[in-house]
Each structure stands twice: as C-alpha cells, then as structure tokens.
Scaffold this motif. Structure first.
Motif, PDB file in Angstrom:
ATOM      1  N   ASP A 257      10.182  39.274  48.675  1.00  0.00           N
ATOM      2  CA  ASP A 257       9.173  39.372  47.607  1.00  0.00           C
ATOM      3  C   ASP A 257       7.810  38.912  48.105  1.00  0.00           C
ATOM      4  O   ASP A 257       6.779  39.524  47.791  1.00  0.00           O
ATOM      5  N   GLU A 258       7.805  37.829  48.894  1.00  0.00           N
ATOM      6  CA  GLU A 258       6.547  37.332  49.455  1.00  0.00           C
ATOM      7  C   GLU A 258       5.950  38.353  50.413  1.00  0.00           C
ATOM      8  O   GLU A 258       4.730  38.555  50.456  1.00  0.00           O
ATOM      9  N   LEU A 259       6.818  39.011  51.195  1.00  0.00           N
ATOM     10  CA  LEU A 259       6.364  40.052  52.117  1.00  0.00           C
ATOM     11  C   LEU A 259       5.697  41.185  51.346  1.00  0.00           C
ATOM     12  O   LEU A 259       4.616  41.659  51.719  1.00  0.00           O
ATOM     13  N   ILE A 260       6.326  41.632  50.265  1.00  0.00           N
ATOM     14  CA  ILE A 260       5.780  42.737  49.472  1.00  0.00           C
ATOM     15  C   ILE A 260       4.435  42.349  48.860  1.00  0.00           C
ATOM     16  O   ILE A 260       3.479  43.133  48.882  1.00  0.00           O
ATOM     17  N   ASP A 261       4.351  41.116  48.335  1.00  0.00           N
ATOM     18  CA  ASP A 261       3.073  40.649  47.764  1.00  0.00           C
ATOM     19  C   ASP A 261       1.970  40.675  48.812  1.00  0.00           C
ATOM     20  O   ASP A 261       0.861  41.168  48.561  1.00  0.00           O
TER      21      ASP A 261
END
Length: 587
Positions: free
Chosen positions: A255-259
């Motif tokens: 999720d952090e990667l996508i953000d």
C-alpha cells in the motif's frame, strides 16, 4: 600474608593493559614507535603498508624488517605470512594503541596514514591496500577539513566499497559507502560533488536493501529518496525508484508503494486515483479496448520511441505498480494502470515498458471478455516488441503473462519451460520480483499439470528459501499454502485435512508471522479442493461459500482460477444431488 604489603612492595598491577603497557615502555624507543604505529591497523598489519608509510612516519628507522623480527622474538608479534604480521594477543595491540590514545595522537596518525596511502599509486590497484586505506580514513576522517580532502575521502570510500561488494563483503561495503556519504556531508553532498554523491547514495541504498540488520530497509529507502530528490538525469531517477520499489516489496509494504508511485505519477502529469470509481475505470478501459481493436499490429510496431522523459519515467512507475495493485486486491486500479500505459504508448510512442502493458491487455481480453484470439494477439505483440526475450532484461515480466494466456489453450506442461526461462532471465538481470512471479506461476501450473508432486516439493523448498534470502516475504507467505497442500496430499503432515497447521504453514514465523493475511484466499482455495479430495463435503462447502464472492480480477485467466471454479462446480453438483435445491442447480 598481607595483600596490601604485597601490592605496595611489587610493581604488578591488577590491570592486564597496565602490565603490557609497562612492558612495551621498557623496549627500545624505535621498537616502541613501530609497535604503536602497527597498533593503528588493528590485530594484523601488512608489511608493504609499513614500507609505504615508514619514510614519513618512522623516519629515524632504517631497517624496519629487523625491528619486526625482533618483535617476533620478543613474542609481541607473530609472522602470519611473508607479507603480514599480527599481534600475539589482542591485549598487546590494545596496550600499544592506548599509548597513542592517551597522548591524543591517534586520530591524527590515522589520517596521516590514510593520506600517505591515498597518494600512493598502488592503493586502488591492490585490494588489501584499498581496504586498509579506507579503514584508516574511517578512523580519522573527521580530521579532514578542506573540500578537496573530503572529496578524496569519498572517492576512496567509493572505490573500497565497490571492491568489497565484488567479493560479497556487503557489510564492509556498506560501511565504506556510508563513510563516503558522511565525508561529503548529508545536506551538502550533492552540491559538493553531484556525480560522486549520486553513486555513493545509490550503491549504499542497494547494499542496505539486502542487509539482514534491523533498520536496513529504512536506511535504504532514505538513501534512495535522497537520490530521487536530487537526481538530474532520468537514469538516476529510474534507479532510485527501482530501489525504493524493492524496499517496499521487501518490507511487504504494498500500500505504501502504491501511494508513493501514484504520487510520483501525479507529479509527472499522469494522475490516477488510488481508489477509482468503477464507472470511471470501466469507461476508460472500454474506450482503450476499442482503440486497441481498431489499431493494427503494423501501426503499433511502427510507433516511434517515446521522447517525453516524464512520460517515460511514468511508464516505468506504472509498470512497477501494475502487479502490486492487483496483489492488494485493488483490481480497478490495476485495470486503470494498464489502460493508462496503453494510452501513453499510443500517444507518445514505444518504451521498454510497452510490451508489459500489451501482455497485460492480452490477459484482460482473455479473462474479462473471453476473447482468446484477441488476447493471444496482444501476447504475441508483446513478445515481438520485446525482441529476443531470452536476452531481454524485462523478458521475465512479459513471459509471465504470455504463459498465463498460453495455458488457456494448451496443456499446462507446455508452459513450464517458458516460466522457468522467465525466472532465469529475471534472476540474471537482477529483477528479483519478476523472477518470483514466474516461479509462483510455475508452481501452481505444475500442481495442476498432472505431473508427480515430488519434484515440485523439491522446487518449492528451493525457491521459498530464495524468497527469504531476497526478502520477498509477501511471495514467501503466498507460496506456503501450496506447499502445505502438497505435504498434506503426499501424507507428510500429521493432519492431512487441516491446512492451517503443518510444517509449511508454520514457516510464517520465519518472517514474523502473517498479520495482513497474505495468501489467505489461496489457502482457502487449496483447502476447499483438498476437502473435496478427502470427501469432507461439509468443509468443502463451507470454504466454497467463503470464496464465492472473492474477485480474482485479471487472473480469471489463470489455471489457478480455472481450477477453483471447476471445484465450485463439483461441490455444487454434489450438493444439488443431496438437497435437490434449485439454487444449487442454478449455481
């Protein structure tokens, strides 16, 4: 006996260091000076290093080798080779070094040694000399004040780090790269020497990414973010982004990667919401599908190379986000990303990431529109754009999707070699994420191929170990359900009917557990099939009801999904025969 009288009347000390220091002070002054200098190198000292620094550091000594022999006779030093000596005991080295430290000379001597080695032509040619010089810089680098001195320290640290990494001494390499960064100064590094700073930060980020120590991933992310913030070239930005990507994946922070990736895309002029509305995505995807249907292969293959650097970097970012979006279950975002990649390609030209978007488009045609002909067309187009996939660094990522489409129309066994090729290509190119996805596909395809299980068990054990080595914890957790299912089917578990316990599932503890439930849906699917095999229809039905509402998105084209739906049908057939309920027949 009076202990106090004995202490008062003797020269012995309770402190071993004091005893050894006292002994050293009784030696001839030239030998004392040699031992103090030798102690600056730690337990071991190289004779050729002493030869280089002797004229300046020990100017009054004419025959240094005779003094080394004398130290050996006194059992202070030991000869370990024709070119090296070591202190006979750590306490002797510590005592000799303490004589320097007490006078406040130590740091200046380290920096003087480093300076003499630094200006010797042999230092960058001889690996041992490089490491010795870098170590002396580390011990005394804060005495270097001028800009030129700091750049010299950073350059040598870079050279030493590269040599250390080449012999797999990664902890040493990390220390040297960090020394170079510290020498340039965190805040002013890129102003002091831009190219040197980019190389040091980039290599430090890559080394720390694979380090086992706590906090290494965060240090890697911080270093890569520094490069991304200061990079003046697209290649530097690409490299920093790929490192950050690997850090997020290693930490299972999808999720952090996508953000992070979507924020970067927005800055590059391609804004995509993280949670897009279904109507908006469906409209964009359908529009893109119609454009692709109306566009010939010849037109696509004749597109010019992409010229807009921001769009090129955006393609790179979207390329890396496409699969993580799927893995977290955000299928609408996954579709939006692939559609946007096709749009950028058709409007701005071909990039090295275009084959991936066409391969994914082929998979979508197959999965969501049951259009195997058009899906296969884009799979083949992707391979043509890729060129010789056996030699392409990105071949593994495209082969993965082509194999999924191929498995829909050919026997599963025909895809195994293709997937192993994708794994090998990706490993050789250093694309660990693509290597792992090929192996994951290989394992489930093998499972349903009808081949004996024993080779697959051996493969899973080997590949899961690699996933741990490369910190691909998400994929490690995803492969455990299949591993446990194989153990249960082959009678190698205590309770063959239970998928939640066993030697494979218990390996979750190796990565600190599974708080986010990675692979849970996969586990339920294998468990449902296993329950059907074993005739436990109540459990099979219970698991079927849990899985019915789960969306596999683009992966409806995979053999894994096809097998799941096949078992859905078998369970419903059984339940209809038992209950004769019309809803069962309809299902």
């Amino acid at each position: 006996y009076s202990i106090e009288d004995i202490r008062r009347l003797t020269t012995y000390s309770d402190n071993v260091g004091d005893l050894v220091s006292s002994r050293i002070k009784q030696l001839e002054q030239p030998l004392q000076d040699l031992l103090k200098l030798a102690s600056c190198f730690g337990a071991r000292v190289e004779a050729n290093v002493l030869d280089i620094i002797q004229p300046v550091m020990l100017g009054g000594i004419t025959d240094i080798h005779s003094l080394l022999d004398q130290a050996c006779q006194e059992m202070i030093l030991m000869r370990v080779s024709n070119y090296a000596y070591r202190f006979a005991h750590d306490s002797i080295q510590a005592a000799a070094y303490a004589l320097l430290s007490s006078s406040g000379e130590a740091k200046h001597i380290h920096s003087r040694i480093a300076e003499l080695l630094l200006h010797n032509d042999l230092v960058l040619k001889d690996q041992t000399l490089t490491f010795v010089c870098a170590d002396q810089l580390r011990r005394g680098y804060d005495t270097f004040k001028t800009r030129e001195d700091r750049v010299d320290v950073a350059e040598l640290s870079l050279a030493a780090g590269i040599k250390a990494a080449a012999i797999s001494a990664f902890m040493m390499a990390s220390t040297f790269f960090k020394l170079g960064i510290d020498a340039l100064g965190d805040d002013a590094a890129f102003d002091l020497d831009y190219n040197l700073a980019v190389e040091l930060y980039s290599l430090y980020a890559k080394i720390e990414q694979c380090a086992p120590e706590p906090g290494s991933i965060e240090r890697s992310k911080k270093a890569a973010a520094m490069v991304l913030a200061h990079a003046k070239t697209e290649e530097s930005k690409f490299s920093a982004f790929r490192t950050l990507l690997s850090c997020f994946l290693a930490a299972n922070q999808l999720d952090e990667l996508i953000d992070f990736g979507l924020d970067l895309c927005a800055k590059l002029g391609e804004e995509i919401p993280k949670n897009p509305k279904a109507r908006q995505v469906n409209r964009e995807v359908e529009k893109g599908r119609k454009v692709l249907l109306a566009t010939s292969n010849a037109h696509i293959l004749s597109l010019p190379p992409i010229q807009n650097k921001n769009k090129e970097l955006c393609m790179n970012v979207l390329f890396e986000l496409a699969m993580p979006a799927y893995y977290v279950g955000n299928h609408l975002l996954h579709y939006a990303i692939v559609s946007r990649m096709n749009k950028i390609t058709l409007e701005h030209g071909l990039s090295k990431w275009s084959p991936k978007s066409f391969a994914l488009s082929g998979q979508h045609f197959t999965a969501n529109h049951n259009d195997f002909k058009e899906g296969y067309r884009y799979a083949q187009l992707a391979l043509i754009l890729l060129g010789d996939y056996e030699t392409s660094k990105r071949g593994g990522s495209v082969v993965f999707h082509v194999a999924i489409i191929k498995a829909c129309i050919e026997p599963a066994t025909s895809c195994l070699d293709l997937l192993l090729s994708g794994y090998r290509i990706s490993m050789e190119a250093g694309h660990i994420n693509f290597a792992v996805t090929n192996i994951f596909n290989y394992c489930w395809t093998f499972f349903y191929s009808g081949l004996p299980f024993e080779p697959l068990l051996q493969d899973i054990e080997q590949f899961s170990s690699q996933m741990l080595d490369y910190k691909r914890h998400y994929w490690f957790l995803m492969i455990l359900p299949l591993w446990q299912c194989l153990l249960n089917l082959s009678g190698q578990s205590d309770d063959c009917s239970n998928m939640e316990v066993g030697n494979a599932i218990e390996k979750e503890s190796l990565v600190g557990g599974n708080p986010k439930g990675a692979g849970r849906q996969t586990l339920l699917s294998y468990w449902m099939q296993l329950s059907f095999y074993l005739g436990n229809m109540d459990k099979a039905t219970e698991l079927y009801e849990q899985l019915r509402g789960c969306d596999m998105g683009a992966f409806k084209a995979t053999m894994f999904f096809n097998a799941r739906v096949f078992f859905f049908a078998l369970i419903e057939i059984h339940n209809y025969r038992v209950t004769r309920k019309k809803t069962r027949k309809k299902n």
